[in-house]
Design a protein around this motif. Structure first.
Motif: not given
Ligand SMILES: C[S@@+](CC[C@H](N)C(=O)[O-])C[C@H]1O[C@@H](n2cnc3c(N)ncnc32)[C@H](O)[C@@H]1O
Length: 232
Positions: A19, A30, A54, A56, A60, A77-79, A120-121
């Motif tokens: 990632y 970013k 989220g 990730g 941030e 973050d769920p992941a 963010l995203l």
């Molecule tokens: C594109 S990444 C962005 C990560 C970080 N915020 C960044 O700017 O680099 C999206 C993240 O959102 C998380 N995500 C997806 N759905 C989500 C949800 N419903 N609640 C919280 N996090 C979620 C994913 O697991 C992933 O880690």
């Protein structure tokens, strides 16, 4: 047509491992969003506690933690594969003692009293309008009244005359990031499949319904839009 997006699958160990490098060529974008965060949050209390929804791999927090050495961060973050990497960065860069990590959804985190939040995203992955509003509400419910939130998402008005040009521009950016032509083609169909199809006014209405003041769009880079708001 909407798909059932599962962050645990999409942001599993393989995706998490690559990632940070995947969009390196587009780091300027970013950086701009992080600069917006930095200036927006500059007047928070000395010992502010931020909710990073989220999170990730924690990009941030890696930007903010060195600039604001007394702030604390709750990364959600769920992941878990993504969050594991965030944890490793925090340890290597010396701010892990100011972070707590929750590998779950924001709605599962104990009620907090946070001074600010970032998203963010993230919310563009929540395809159903009610669920997306609930996601924003789960953030609002954990903030102090008046606490700011910066939300950024891939979002566009697909019915607008400018959409085709914007999408072509974005496909060019994806090419710069090393995306193969098939991937770029897929991007053209991404809203409503990979990403939610809600337009900017829909997203703004969801944020407001969830308990925030009317959001103001403050950044844009191609298909990414960023809004500043605060808990009502
Ligand atoms: C594109 S990444 C962005 C990560 C970080 N915020 C960044 O700017 O680099 C999206 C993240 O959102 C998380 N995500 C997806 N759905 C989500 C949800 N419903 N609640 C919280 N996090 C979620 C994913 O697991 C992933 O880690």
């Amino acid at each position: 047509m909407s798909t059932d997006f599962d962050p645990l699958v999409t942001f599993g160990p393989d995706h998490a491992a690559t990632y940070d490098d995947r969009f390196k060529a587009l780091h300027g974008i970013k950086d701009m969003i992080h600069l917006a965060l930095e200036s927006t949050f500059a007047n928070l209390p000395e010992t502010a506690h931020l909710l990073i929804a989220g999170a990730g791999t924690g990009a941030e927090v890696r930007h903010l933690a060195p600039l604001f050495p007394n702030w604390r961060f709750t990364l959600v973050d769920p992941a878990s594969a993504m969050l594991e990497i965030a944890k490793r960065h925090a340890e290597a860069e010396g701010f892990a003692d100011r972070c707590t990590f929750h590998a779950t959804y924001v709605s599962e985190v104990d009620a907090g009293n946070f001074d600010a939040a970032t998203s963010l995203l993230v919310s563009h992955f929540v395809q159903q309008a009610d669920a997306r509003t609930d996601y924003f509400r789960s953030i609002a419910d954990r903030l102090k009244p008046g606490a700011p939130m910066l939300n950024a998402d891939l979002c566009a008005d697909q019915s607008g005359a400018e959409f085709e040009t914007l999408m072509k521009f974005w496909q060019g950016m994806m090419a710069k990031a090393g995306m193969a032509p098939e991937g770029q083609e897929q991007y053209a169909k991404s809203f409503g499949t990979i990403f939610a199809c809600h337009g900017p006014s829909d997203v703004e209405a969801m944020i407001e319904t969830a308990g925030f003041i009317p959001p103001v769009q403050c950044v844009q880079a191609g298909l990414i839009k960023g809004w500043l708001t605060a808990k009502a």
